[in-house]
Scaffold this motif. Structure first.
Motif, PDB file in Angstrom:
ATOM      1  N   UNK A   1       0.856  -1.192   0.000  1.00  0.00           N
ATOM      2  CA  UNK A   1       0.000   0.000   0.000  1.00  0.00           C
ATOM      3  C   UNK A   1       0.895   1.245   0.000  1.00  0.00           C
ATOM      4  N   UNK A   2       0.627   2.185  -0.923  1.00  0.00           N
ATOM      5  CA  UNK A   2      -0.336   2.078  -2.018  1.00  0.00           C
ATOM      6  C   UNK A   2       0.136   1.072  -3.062  1.00  0.00           C
ATOM      7  N   UNK A   3      -0.660   0.841  -4.079  1.00  0.00           N
ATOM      8  CA  UNK A   3      -0.368  -0.199  -5.061  1.00  0.00           C
ATOM      9  C   UNK A   3       0.932   0.094  -5.788  1.00  0.00           C
ATOM     10  N   UNK A   4       1.579  -0.935  -6.340  1.00  0.00           N
ATOM     11  CA  UNK A   4       2.884  -0.755  -6.983  1.00  0.00           C
ATOM     12  C   UNK A   4       2.892   0.245  -8.127  1.00  0.00           C
ATOM     13  N   UNK A   5       1.768   0.461  -8.813  1.00  0.00           N
ATOM     14  CA  UNK A   5       1.768   1.402  -9.939  1.00  0.00           C
ATOM     15  C   UNK A   5       1.495   2.844  -9.517  1.00  0.00           C
ATOM     16  N   UNK A   6       1.403   3.081  -8.232  1.00  0.00           N
ATOM     17  CA  UNK A   6       1.171   4.443  -7.725  1.00  0.00           C
ATOM     18  C   UNK A   6       2.440   5.278  -7.916  1.00  0.00           C
ATOM     19  N   UNK A   7       2.275   6.513  -8.430  1.00  0.00           N
ATOM     20  CA  UNK A   7       3.436   7.381  -8.639  1.00  0.00           C
ATOM     21  C   UNK A   7       3.856   7.979  -7.301  1.00  0.00           C
ATOM     22  N   UNK A   8       5.160   8.071  -7.141  1.00  0.00           N
ATOM     23  CA  UNK A   8       5.721   8.570  -5.898  1.00  0.00           C
ATOM     24  C   UNK A   8       5.719  10.097  -5.877  1.00  0.00           C
ATOM     25  N   UNK A   9       5.567  10.616  -4.666  1.00  0.00           N
ATOM     26  CA  UNK A   9       5.672  12.059  -4.436  1.00  0.00           C
ATOM     27  C   UNK A   9       6.418  12.267  -3.139  1.00  0.00           C
ATOM     28  N   UNK A  10       6.846  13.449  -2.908  1.00  0.00           N
ATOM     29  CA  UNK A  10       7.552  13.755  -1.660  1.00  0.00           C
ATOM     30  C   UNK A  10       6.680  13.369  -0.472  1.00  0.00           C
ATOM     31  N   UNK A  11       7.269  12.569   0.457  1.00  0.00           N
ATOM     32  CA  UNK A  11       6.561  12.200   1.683  1.00  0.00           C
ATOM     33  C   UNK A  11       5.629  11.008   1.551  1.00  0.00           C
ATOM     34  N   UNK A  12       5.615  10.338   0.397  1.00  0.00           N
ATOM     35  CA  UNK A  12       4.747   9.160   0.239  1.00  0.00           C
ATOM     36  C   UNK A  12       5.109   8.092   1.283  1.00  0.00           C
ATOM     37  N   UNK A  13       4.098   7.517   1.926  1.00  0.00           N
ATOM     38  CA  UNK A  13       4.305   6.442   2.917  1.00  0.00           C
ATOM     39  C   UNK A  13       3.950   5.115   2.265  1.00  0.00           C
ATOM     40  N   UNK A  14       4.894   4.220   2.223  1.00  0.00           N
ATOM     41  CA  UNK A  14       4.707   2.916   1.581  1.00  0.00           C
ATOM     42  C   UNK A  14       4.756   1.833   2.651  1.00  0.00           C
ATOM     43  N   UNK A  15       3.781   0.945   2.613  1.00  0.00           N
ATOM     44  CA  UNK A  15       3.729  -0.158   3.582  1.00  0.00           C
ATOM     45  C   UNK A  15       3.740  -1.483   2.836  1.00  0.00           C
ATOM     46  N   UNK A  16       4.676  -2.348   3.235  1.00  0.00           N
ATOM     47  CA  UNK A  16       4.753  -3.705   2.670  1.00  0.00           C
ATOM     48  C   UNK A  16       4.504  -4.698   3.806  1.00  0.00           C
ATOM     49  N   UNK A  17       3.443  -5.496   3.665  1.00  0.00           N
ATOM     50  CA  UNK A  17       3.136  -6.530   4.672  1.00  0.00           C
ATOM     51  C   UNK A  17       3.183  -7.897   3.993  1.00  0.00           C
ATOM     52  N   UNK A  18       4.122  -8.716   4.422  1.00  0.00           N
ATOM     53  CA  UNK A  18       4.291 -10.026   3.799  1.00  0.00           C
ATOM     54  C   UNK A  18       3.196 -10.987   4.262  1.00  0.00           C
ATOM     55  N   UNK A  19       2.709 -11.793   3.351  1.00  0.00           N
ATOM     56  CA  UNK A  19       1.726 -12.818   3.706  1.00  0.00           C
ATOM     57  C   UNK A  19       2.398 -14.020   4.356  1.00  0.00           C
ATOM     58  N   UNK A  20       1.733 -14.592   5.379  1.00  0.00           N
ATOM     59  CA  UNK A  20       2.260 -15.751   6.113  1.00  0.00           C
ATOM     60  C   UNK A  20       1.179 -16.830   6.191  1.00  0.00           C
ATOM     61  N   UNK A  21       1.604 -18.069   6.053  1.00  0.00           N
ATOM     62  CA  UNK A  21       0.666 -19.189   6.196  1.00  0.00           C
ATOM     63  C   UNK A  21       0.655 -19.621   7.659  1.00  0.00           C
ATOM     64  N   UNK A  22      -0.487 -19.449   8.317  1.00  0.00           N
ATOM     65  CA  UNK A  22      -0.622 -19.818   9.727  1.00  0.00           C
ATOM     66  C   UNK A  22      -1.590 -21.001   9.834  1.00  0.00           C
ATOM     67  N   UNK A  23      -1.113 -22.091  10.448  1.00  0.00           N
ATOM     68  CA  UNK A  23      -1.949 -23.271  10.686  1.00  0.00           C
ATOM     69  C   UNK A  23      -2.456 -23.219  12.123  1.00  0.00           C
ATOM     70  N   UNK A  24      -3.768 -23.119  12.286  1.00  0.00           N
ATOM     71  CA  UNK A  24      -4.360 -23.014  13.618  1.00  0.00           C
ATOM     72  C   UNK A  24      -5.228 -24.244  13.865  1.00  0.00           C
ATOM     73  N   UNK A  25      -4.914 -24.959  14.948  1.00  0.00           N
ATOM     74  CA  UNK A  25      -5.684 -26.154  15.333  1.00  0.00           C
ATOM     75  C   UNK A  25      -6.495 -25.816  16.574  1.00  0.00           C
ATOM     76  N   UNK A  26      -7.822 -25.836  16.435  1.00  0.00           N
ATOM     77  CA  UNK A  26      -8.720 -25.508  17.542  1.00  0.00           C
ATOM     78  C   UNK A  26      -9.415 -26.788  17.999  1.00  0.00           C
ATOM     79  N   UNK A  27      -9.088 -27.245  19.226  1.00  0.00           N
ATOM     80  CA  UNK A  27      -9.673 -28.474  19.778  1.00  0.00           C
ATOM     81  C   UNK A  27      -9.571 -29.632  18.794  1.00  0.00           C
ATOM     82  N   UNK A  28      -8.397 -29.736  18.147  1.00  0.00           N
ATOM     83  CA  UNK A  28      -8.150 -30.852  17.241  1.00  0.00           C
ATOM     84  C   UNK A  28      -8.547 -30.611  15.812  1.00  0.00           C
TER      85      UNK A  28
END
Length: 384
Positions: free
Chosen positions: A67-94
């Motif tokens: 965020x913002x998307x990769x095709x967004x043009x940059x400007x002074x002060x633009x804030x870019x956030x990259x959050x990597x996806x993770x595979x989480x396996x959750x076992x609830x009561x088996x």
């Protein structure tokens, strides 16, 4: 003119250079770049977010969020956030399920799943970081179950996964003999009801007495018809073993498994006299009259043959034991009380006197008071 032209040319060149310098300054931008929450400032001349990330060597996949998307043009002060996806396996009561998330901690991943973890056991802990390789989380939710044991009902809240685990939480130890209304390996659900019966098996022993026999031995050391206990009988012991099954402390079955004589009885030995009494000598008529009118009260008026009514009466009263002392206040073969014995002329104790002497006193008692002095046995023998 020739001098002016270079100056103009120089001015144009300077403007061009100046213009070029101005253009570079305009393209150089300061942006904020956050990678999984790690914030840093970057100076860049790249025109778009995607080109900046490529320039920085940051590769993103289809599970990652930019965020913002990769095709967004940059400007002074633009804030870019990259959050990597993770595979989480959750076992609830088996029950296992997998989710892709950009959460960087276990608690945030669980929040995204919407699982109520109140009172639950979570492994690893909520504050554990989730790396790009993902993580496996086990959640055991809190469940309230009803346990009925020994007739008493109680509710137990536990994170156990099986009925056996709930019983352990309730501090109930179950062995192979015990009974459960639900299999120990059954999956534990909130609201489960379990009935538990404690089954115990024990070995119980009981001792019972064995009666002794009576052995009669003849002896010529005693007058015929007289008896004497030569050896007292001793009761034996028989040990019985039982298998007792109890449910919650109450006996439901009792089965004898063995019976063994642990002490043999000792027979009583009774000596029976065989010595013949001497025949009475003829007496002068006057002496005979004197004896019939009085004299020694302990001497019978006539010898009584063995097998007489007195022997049968003694057999009923004392088993024919003329020397018996049972300790109940009655003595001898005909069971005299001491007061009666002495009232009719007896000396010492009845059982210490011979059969003939006991019969002599009995004849006096019968003549004075009748057969009712031996109520039960005289009635049994048909004497009254």
């Amino acid at each position: 003119m020739r001098k002016i032209i270079p100056a103009v040319a120089a001015g144009v060149t300077a403007l061009a250079v100046a213009g070029a310098t101005f253009g570079y300054v305009t393209l150089d931008k300061a942006v904020a770049l956050s990678i999984d929450g790690d914030m840093r400032q970057v100076q860049t001349m790249e025109p778009t977010v995607g080109e900046l990330l490529e320039k920085q060597g940051i590769q993103v996949g289809e599970r990652d969020v930019v965020m913002p998307s990769p095709d967004t043009r940059l400007a002074e002060g633009t804030a870019i956030t990259v959050s990597y996806g993770r595979l989480v396996t959750i076992t609830v009561d088996g029950a296992e399920q997998q989710i892709w998330t950009t959460a960087t901690s276990v608690d945030r991943a669980i929040d995204e799943l919407g699982v109520d973890t109140t009172g639950a056991d979570i492994e690893p802990g909520l504050d554990t970081a989730v790396g790009r390789d993902g993580i496996a989380v086990d959640i055991a939710t809190a469940k309230t179950v009803t346990i009925i044991a020994a007739g008493k009902k109680r509710n137990v809240t536990t994170t156990a996964q099986t009925v056996a685990g709930a019983l352990t939480a309730a501090k109930i130890k179950v062995d192979g003999n015990d009974k459960l209304s639900v299999r120990p390996t059954a999956k534990l659900l909130d609201g489960t009801s379990v009935r538990y019966v404690e089954v115990t098996e024990s070995k119980v022993t009981k001792k019972v007495s064995l009666a002794f026999d009576t052995v009669h031995k003849e002896t010529d050391e005693l007058d015929k018809g007289d008896t004497k206990v030569d050896r007292k009988g001793v009761k034996g012991v028989r040990t019985l073993t039982y298998k007792v099954v109890r449910h919650d402390g109450k006996t439901v079955s009792k089965k004898r498994t063995s019976a063994k004589t642990t002490k043999k009885p000792v027979a009583r030995v009774v000596l029976v006299g065989t010595k013949e009494e001497p025949k009475p000598q003829p007496q002068p008529e006057r002496e005979s009259r004197r004896r019939s009118g009085g004299g020694d009260s302990s001497t019978p008026s006539a010898r009584v043959a063995s097998g007489s009514v007195w022997d049968r009466l003694a057999q009923c009263e004392s088993g024919g034991n003329w020397s018996i002392n049972t300790g109940n206040g009655y003595y001898g073969g005909l069971q005299f009380s001491l007061s009666t014995w002495r009232a009719y002329g007896g000396s010492g104790y009845p059982h210490q006197n011979s059969r003939a002497q006991q019969i002599a006193i009995a004849q006096k008692l019968q003549a004075a008071a009748g057969w009712g002095q031996w109520p039960a046995c005289s009635r049994k023998l048909g004497l009254r």
